[in-house]
Design an enzyme around this catalytic site. Structure first.
Site, PDB file in Angstrom:
ATOM      1  N   CYS A   8       0.862  -1.184   0.000  1.00 35.50           N
ATOM      2  CA  CYS A   8       0.000   0.000   0.000  1.00 35.50           C
ATOM      3  C   CYS A   8       0.898   1.233   0.000  1.00 35.50           C
ATOM      4  CB  CYS A   8      -0.977  -0.013   1.165  1.00 35.50           C
ATOM      5  SG  CYS A   8      -0.234   0.208   2.776  1.00 35.50           S
ATOM      6  N   SER A   9       0.313   2.385   0.210  1.00 40.05           N
ATOM      7  CA  SER A   9       1.089   3.627   0.139  1.00 40.05           C
ATOM      8  C   SER A   9       2.278   3.619   1.090  1.00 40.05           C
ATOM      9  CB  SER A   9       0.209   4.831   0.449  1.00 40.05           C
ATOM     10  OG  SER A   9      -0.770   4.963  -0.539  1.00 40.05           O
TER      11      SER A   9
END
Length: 103
Positions: A8-9
């Protein structure tokens, strides 16, 4: 033991999802390791012991790069369904990962 990596980020927003996936796996008697990592570590962390790679919906733009890295190692990769991600439905995401391993 199978290994699933969630990107994810920053590697933090998927932590709760990974915890729910682990619980679901334990309830089903499935031995699996689930790791959450930031997208920035993708090149370094996709290796031969990974069985499935899943991307958080917020980084779906990285799917092409992930496919290139994963295809070289014959690792299935996809984006997590945004509804399942938003609902933190660890069971559905685990089921998706298991289906991907079987293809």
């Amino acid at each position: 033991m199978k290994k699933i990596v969630l990107f994810c980020s920053a590697g933090m927003s998927t932590s709760l999802l990974a915890t729910k996936m682990q619980k679901s796996a334990k309830d089903k008697g499935i031995e699996v390791s689930i790791e959450t990592l930031p997208e920035a570590q993708m090149e370094k962390r996709i290796d031969d012991d990974v069985d499935v790679v899943l991307l958080g919906p917020q980084i779906r733009y990285a799917l092409r790069r992930a496919k290139k890295l994963c295809d070289e190692k014959k690792i299935p990769v996809d984006v997590i369904n945004s509804v399942d991600y938003g609902m933190v439905d660890g069971e559905k995401v685990l089921e998706k990962a298991i289906k991907m391993m079987k293809k």
